[in-house]
Scaffold this motif. Structure first.
Motif, PDB file in Angstrom:
ATOM      1  N   VAL A 164       0.802  -1.219   0.104  1.00  0.00           N
ATOM      2  CA  VAL A 164      -0.176  -0.088   0.036  1.00  0.00           C
ATOM      3  C   VAL A 164       0.856   1.104   0.178  1.00  0.00           C
ATOM      4  CG1 VAL A 164      -1.769   1.486   1.320  1.00  0.00           C
ATOM      5  CG2 VAL A 164      -1.889  -1.097   0.869  1.00  0.00           C
ATOM      6  N   THR A 165       2.078   1.218   0.733  1.00  0.00           N
ATOM      7  CA  THR A 165       2.815   2.383   0.601  1.00  0.00           C
ATOM      8  C   THR A 165       3.678   2.497  -0.294  1.00  0.00           C
ATOM      9  OG1 THR A 165       4.451   1.349   2.049  1.00  0.00           O
ATOM     10  CG2 THR A 165       2.695   2.533   3.191  1.00  0.00           C
ATOM     11  N   GLN A 166       3.676   1.616  -1.313  1.00  0.00           N
ATOM     12  CA  GLN A 166       4.473   1.853  -2.291  1.00  0.00           C
ATOM     13  C   GLN A 166       4.077   2.846  -3.374  1.00  0.00           C
ATOM     14  OE1 GLN A 166       4.819  -1.959  -4.575  1.00  0.00           O
ATOM     15  NE2 GLN A 166       6.187  -2.724  -3.303  1.00  0.00           N
ATOM     16  N   GLU A 167       4.920   3.570  -4.220  1.00  0.00           N
ATOM     17  CA  GLU A 167       4.412   4.457  -5.121  1.00  0.00           C
ATOM     18  C   GLU A 167       3.524   3.741  -6.169  1.00  0.00           C
ATOM     19  OE1 GLU A 167       6.621   7.702  -7.848  1.00  0.00           O
ATOM     20  OE2 GLU A 167       7.499   7.259  -6.035  1.00  0.00           O
ATOM     21  N   TYR A 168       2.390   4.710  -6.571  1.00  0.00           N
ATOM     22  CA  TYR A 168       1.534   4.125  -7.760  1.00  0.00           C
ATOM     23  C   TYR A 168       2.166   3.769  -9.051  1.00  0.00           C
ATOM     24  CZ  TYR A 168      -2.872   3.691 -10.309  1.00  0.00           C
ATOM     25  OH  TYR A 168      -3.623   3.196 -11.088  1.00  0.00           O
ATOM     26  N   ARG A 169       1.788   2.719  -9.426  1.00  0.00           N
ATOM     27  CA  ARG A 169       2.513   2.379 -10.729  1.00  0.00           C
ATOM     28  C   ARG A 169       1.573   2.395 -11.767  1.00  0.00           C
ATOM     29  NH1 ARG A 169       3.458  -0.821  -6.597  1.00  0.00           N
ATOM     30  NH2 ARG A 169       1.728  -2.223  -7.326  1.00  0.00           N
ATOM     31  N   THR A 170       2.201   2.454 -12.931  1.00  0.00           N
ATOM     32  CA  THR A 170       1.397   2.369 -14.240  1.00  0.00           C
ATOM     33  C   THR A 170       1.976   1.711 -15.182  1.00  0.00           C
ATOM     34  OG1 THR A 170       0.425   4.618 -13.402  1.00  0.00           O
ATOM     35  CG2 THR A 170       0.380   3.900 -15.790  1.00  0.00           C
ATOM     36  N   THR A 171       1.140   1.148 -15.947  1.00  0.00           N
ATOM     37  CA  THR A 171       1.875   0.455 -17.315  1.00  0.00           C
ATOM     38  C   THR A 171       1.085   0.643 -18.397  1.00  0.00           C
ATOM     39  OG1 THR A 171       3.001  -1.626 -18.075  1.00  0.00           O
ATOM     40  CG2 THR A 171       0.912  -2.011 -17.000  1.00  0.00           C
ATOM     41  N   ILE A 172       1.688   0.858 -19.587  1.00  0.00           N
ATOM     42  CA  ILE A 172       0.780   1.207 -20.595  1.00  0.00           C
ATOM     43  C   ILE A 172       1.330   0.020 -22.042  1.00  0.00           C
ATOM     44  CG2 ILE A 172       0.395   2.997 -22.452  1.00  0.00           C
ATOM     45  CD1 ILE A 172       1.263   5.181 -20.261  1.00  0.00           C
ATOM     46  N   ALA A 173       0.529  -0.311 -22.436  1.00  0.00           N
ATOM     47  CA  ALA A 173       0.477  -1.119 -23.800  1.00  0.00           C
ATOM     48  C   ALA A 173      -0.204  -0.422 -24.840  1.00  0.00           C
ATOM     49  CB  ALA A 173      -0.309  -2.659 -23.466  1.00  0.00           C
ATOM     50  N   THR A 174       0.848  -0.161 -25.846  1.00  0.00           N
ATOM     51  CA  THR A 174       0.324   0.645 -27.075  1.00  0.00           C
ATOM     52  C   THR A 174       0.755  -0.047 -28.439  1.00  0.00           C
ATOM     53  OG1 THR A 174       0.925   2.528 -25.820  1.00  0.00           O
ATOM     54  CG2 THR A 174       0.625   2.955 -28.177  1.00  0.00           C
ATOM     55  N   ASN A 175      -0.291   0.016 -29.503  1.00  0.00           N
ATOM     56  CA  ASN A 175      -0.199  -0.388 -30.713  1.00  0.00           C
ATOM     57  C   ASN A 175       0.209   0.665 -31.299  1.00  0.00           C
ATOM     58  OD1 ASN A 175      -0.621  -1.314 -33.280  1.00  0.00           O
ATOM     59  ND2 ASN A 175      -1.870  -2.962 -32.661  1.00  0.00           N
ATOM     60  N   GLU A 176       1.425   0.886 -31.795  1.00  0.00           N
ATOM     61  CA  GLU A 176       2.009   2.016 -32.693  1.00  0.00           C
ATOM     62  C   GLU A 176       1.353   2.162 -33.949  1.00  0.00           C
ATOM     63  OE1 GLU A 176       3.470   4.374 -31.224  1.00  0.00           O
ATOM     64  OE2 GLU A 176       3.872   3.366 -29.434  1.00  0.00           O
ATOM     65  N   ALA A 177       0.973   1.107 -34.721  1.00  0.00           N
ATOM     66  CA  ALA A 177       0.254   1.284 -35.798  1.00  0.00           C
ATOM     67  C   ALA A 177      -0.869   1.905 -35.764  1.00  0.00           C
ATOM     68  CB  ALA A 177       0.218  -0.302 -36.712  1.00  0.00           C
ATOM     69  N   ILE A 178      -1.763   1.531 -34.855  1.00  0.00           N
ATOM     70  CA  ILE A 178      -3.127   1.793 -34.725  1.00  0.00           C
ATOM     71  C   ILE A 178      -3.009   3.551 -34.372  1.00  0.00           C
ATOM     72  CG2 ILE A 178      -5.219   1.934 -33.165  1.00  0.00           C
ATOM     73  CD1 ILE A 178      -4.924  -1.107 -33.568  1.00  0.00           C
ATOM     74  N   LYS A 179      -1.957   3.838 -33.396  1.00  0.00           N
ATOM     75  CA  LYS A 179      -1.959   4.971 -32.713  1.00  0.00           C
ATOM     76  C   LYS A 179      -1.402   5.972 -33.985  1.00  0.00           C
ATOM     77  CE  LYS A 179      -2.210   6.414 -28.522  1.00  0.00           C
ATOM     78  NZ  LYS A 179      -3.321   7.168 -28.230  1.00  0.00           N
ATOM     79  N   LEU A 180      -0.666   5.789 -34.919  1.00  0.00           N
ATOM     80  CA  LEU A 180      -0.253   6.487 -36.241  1.00  0.00           C
ATOM     81  C   LEU A 180      -1.546   6.694 -37.051  1.00  0.00           C
ATOM     82  CD1 LEU A 180       3.213   4.994 -37.126  1.00  0.00           C
ATOM     83  CD2 LEU A 180       2.788   7.289 -36.165  1.00  0.00           C
ATOM     84  N   ARG A 181      -2.138   5.670 -37.156  1.00  0.00           N
ATOM     85  CA  ARG A 181      -3.545   5.703 -38.051  1.00  0.00           C
ATOM     86  C   ARG A 181      -4.480   6.439 -37.553  1.00  0.00           C
ATOM     87  NH1 ARG A 181      -6.428   0.522 -40.893  1.00  0.00           N
ATOM     88  NH2 ARG A 181      -7.799   1.835 -42.342  1.00  0.00           N
ATOM     89  N   TYR A 182      -4.809   6.368 -36.143  1.00  0.00           N
ATOM     90  CA  TYR A 182      -5.795   6.919 -35.341  1.00  0.00           C
ATOM     91  C   TYR A 182      -5.139   7.787 -34.323  1.00  0.00           C
ATOM     92  CZ  TYR A 182      -8.568   3.607 -38.124  1.00  0.00           C
ATOM     93  OH  TYR A 182      -9.276   2.891 -38.839  1.00  0.00           O
ATOM     94  N   PRO A 183      -4.614   9.030 -34.561  1.00  0.00           N
ATOM     95  CA  PRO A 183      -4.105   9.650 -33.495  1.00  0.00           C
ATOM     96  C   PRO A 183      -4.734   9.970 -32.149  1.00  0.00           C
ATOM     97  CG  PRO A 183      -3.539  10.930 -35.443  1.00  0.00           C
ATOM     98  CD  PRO A 183      -4.612   9.603 -35.750  1.00  0.00           C
ATOM     99  N   LYS A 184      -6.135  10.005 -32.172  1.00  0.00           N
ATOM    100  CA  LYS A 184      -7.229  10.371 -31.231  1.00  0.00           C
ATOM    101  C   LYS A 184      -7.814   9.126 -30.730  1.00  0.00           C
ATOM    102  CE  LYS A 184      -8.151  15.208 -32.501  1.00  0.00           C
ATOM    103  NZ  LYS A 184      -9.286  15.776 -32.794  1.00  0.00           N
TER     104      LYS A 184
END
Length: 117
Positions: A11-31
């Motif tokens: 509980v006292t550990q700093e909040y963690r975040t992880t992100i998975a991204t598909n770069e091909a989709i992000k390039l095609r659909y920036p939003k």
């Protein structure tokens, strides 16, 4: 009430975040929107979950079926059911799909289910 040592450390550990991204989709659909899932997983499990969610959404298919009979919510007590549809007409590929919606018509005795995967 006291907190167990291992739980207190977590509980006292700093909040963690992880992100998975598909770069091909992000390039095609920036939003393209991001999906945030709040869990209490450790970093390795969070990375695995993010990759699983991303892969499940790369080329999803959705089927809506009518099933004879009434399915009640109690049928799903153990968790979300999964199906492997075999529809030659639609060229299904044997992937496992999860139930995302169901609706039972008490007058006709027909249940409509929607599966996605």
């Amino acid at each position: 009430m006291t907190t167990p040592t291992n739980r207190g450390t977590f509980v006292t550990q700093e909040y963690r975040t992880t992100i998975a991204t598909n770069e091909a989709i992000k390039l095609r659909y920036p939003k393209a929107r991001s999906v945030e899932i709040n869990t209490q997983l450790n970093e390795a499990a969070a990375i695995a979950l993010a990759a699983k969610v991303l892969s499940a959404n790369e080329q999803p298919e959705v089927f809506e079926l009518e099933v004879e009979g009434i399915i009640l919510p109690d049928a799903y007590k153990g968790g979300v059911p999964t199906y492997v549809p075999e529809f030659d007409k639609f060229g299904t590929d044997g992937r496992e799909m999860k139930l995302v919606m169901f609706s039972s018509n008490l007058e006709t005795g027909i249940t409509t289910i929607r599966i996605r995967g």
